[in-house]
Design an enzyme around this catalytic site. Sequence first.
Site, PDB file in Angstrom:
ATOM      1  N   ASP A 108      86.297 -49.885  84.220  1.00  0.00           N
ATOM      2  CA  ASP A 108      87.577 -50.125  83.576  1.00  0.00           C
ATOM      3  C   ASP A 108      88.084 -48.829  82.948  1.00  0.00           C
ATOM      4  O   ASP A 108      87.538 -47.762  83.189  1.00  0.00           O
ATOM      5  CB  ASP A 108      87.456 -51.240  82.538  1.00  0.00           C
ATOM      6  CG  ASP A 108      86.319 -50.972  81.540  1.00  0.00           C
ATOM      7  OD1 ASP A 108      85.787 -49.840  81.525  1.00  0.00           O
ATOM      8  OD2 ASP A 108      85.969 -51.900  80.785  1.00  0.00           O
ATOM      9  N   HIS A 373      82.251 -51.486  91.737  1.00  0.00           N
ATOM     10  CA  HIS A 373      83.287 -52.084  90.882  1.00  0.00           C
ATOM     11  C   HIS A 373      83.885 -50.974  90.021  1.00  0.00           C
ATOM     12  O   HIS A 373      83.445 -50.713  88.896  1.00  0.00           O
ATOM     13  CB  HIS A 373      82.674 -53.183  90.007  1.00  0.00           C
ATOM     14  CG  HIS A 373      83.672 -53.871  89.132  1.00  0.00           C
ATOM     15  ND1 HIS A 373      84.348 -55.021  89.500  1.00  0.00           N
ATOM     16  CD2 HIS A 373      84.117 -53.574  87.880  1.00  0.00           C
ATOM     17  CE1 HIS A 373      85.157 -55.394  88.528  1.00  0.00           C
ATOM     18  NE2 HIS A 373      85.032 -54.528  87.530  1.00  0.00           N
ATOM     19  N   ASP A 420      76.346 -56.325  97.467  1.00  0.00           N
ATOM     20  CA  ASP A 420      77.287 -55.213  97.365  1.00  0.00           C
ATOM     21  C   ASP A 420      78.708 -55.757  97.475  1.00  0.00           C
ATOM     22  O   ASP A 420      79.284 -55.836  98.563  1.00  0.00           O
ATOM     23  CB  ASP A 420      76.994 -54.194  98.471  1.00  0.00           C
ATOM     24  CG  ASP A 420      77.743 -52.884  98.250  1.00  0.00           C
ATOM     25  OD1 ASP A 420      78.381 -52.734  97.188  1.00  0.00           O
ATOM     26  OD2 ASP A 420      77.678 -52.003  99.143  1.00  0.00           O
ATOM     27  N   GLU A 429      78.833 -52.559  89.015  1.00  0.00           N
ATOM     28  CA  GLU A 429      79.634 -51.749  88.084  1.00  0.00           C
ATOM     29  C   GLU A 429      78.787 -50.643  87.472  1.00  0.00           C
ATOM     30  O   GLU A 429      77.720 -50.901  86.916  1.00  0.00           O
ATOM     31  CB  GLU A 429      80.237 -52.604  86.975  1.00  0.00           C
ATOM     32  CG  GLU A 429      81.176 -51.795  86.078  1.00  0.00           C
ATOM     33  CD  GLU A 429      81.961 -52.650  85.099  1.00  0.00           C
ATOM     34  OE1 GLU A 429      83.044 -52.205  84.667  1.00  0.00           O
ATOM     35  OE2 GLU A 429      81.500 -53.758  84.760  1.00  0.00           O
TER      36      GLU A 429
END
Length: 456
Positions: A108, A373, A420, A429
């Site tokens: 993020d 991610h 995956d 992540e």
Amino acid sequence: MGKESKSRGFFGWFLVLVILALVVGAVVYIIKKKLDHGNDNKPTPVPGPPGAIDHKYAYALEIAIQFFDVQTSGRLVDNKISWRGDSALTDGSEAKLDLSKGMYDAGDQVKFGFPMAFTATVLSWAILEYRDQMEAVNQLEPAQQSLKWITDFLLNAHPSPNVLYIQVGDPVTDHKCWDRPKGMTDKRPLTQVNASVPGTEVAAETAAAMASASLVFKTADSTYSTDQSYLEYVTGENGKEFAQWGSPTWFSWDNKLAGAQVLLSRLSLFGASRNSVIENYRKSAEDVMCGGLIWVSEWNSLQHPVASAFLAALYGDYMLTTQTAKLTCGDHSFEPSDLRKFAKLQADYVLGSNPLKMSFLVGYGDKYPQYVHHRGASIPVNATTGCTDGFQWLNSTKPNPNVAVGALVGGPFLNETFVDSRNNTMQTEPTTYNSAVIVGLPSSLVTTSSAVKSFG
């Protein structure tokens, strides 16, 4: 008669020489036994010529350290990641501060001060212990540059004595968007701790980050460099109250006990300070070594074994440098070589010596996760996308178009399965704080050298 006399004389001399040889042999044997017995109290050195480079770990270090470049916020200088660009240039503006630097936390785009400070602390520690090893494989300067990028942020986040900004961005708002850092359009609110809204843990970790970084750069004042007040704190009544001696645990951004115990054991092993409190820290550090804890959580499972392996390699090097032969765990004992072997097993697992034959360090080897991610890595460079329409790239069945090189993903489950998938945040992540320990671990293994005796 003359021949018989000569024969007896020759035989006599021969017998004397045989006896002398036996005596010499016995003396040599006894001396050797004594020397061997004396060596029982010395550890076995790391195999190989002093300073020899292990290219596998040198390459792993080179790869791992690049994830800091992937996560960098602000106006990029000498940008090494082709698909990254400037971002978050106005962070901090609402408080008339420049908080554009620092690093994004994970896949993020929030900047969390607590784990970022931990990243700086561990990266500083790795540099202080293994500066020569990093320099030998040309990774010292990149490590220092990444560290400074974080500490520049932390310095600006502390504008007055009782104010510390600990977060940029709102995780709830951020997670409603899937866009590149340079394309962020959501608001970036600031969160602070102060005298009215305290935050002891994050403030203490930030102080630790700045103190340790000051030793790396040697530019701060003497209060930072000597760190004496902190030493008095952990060896005084506060240490007795909070140290939790005899309760081995893990080492992570939100639990520093194991790291503190290993670092403080340095004072005992290196003879800098020996008192009952310091000895308790050393005993607790050895409990950590004896525990060999490598599985803690399904979420981001690799952070704990990698951190444990880093501490094991470090403690083993402390033992080698101080010629400490072994540590005892009940009926068992372990040499520095055993701790190094454990560290290498964990490192090798991460790098591909596992049932899946997959490297969990992105960019290392031929097989590594393709669906990390990570917003920036998942969106094509030439794509035009905004906050919500970017989710097409989260849900795309195609591999990431950009490689998040150096990312240590969450890792496998306990049954050693790994899915995956970009939506599988538990396993795919990466985090910046993972990078701190995965940089520290190969730094400890890259050469045969042991730890430095002093950070000075």
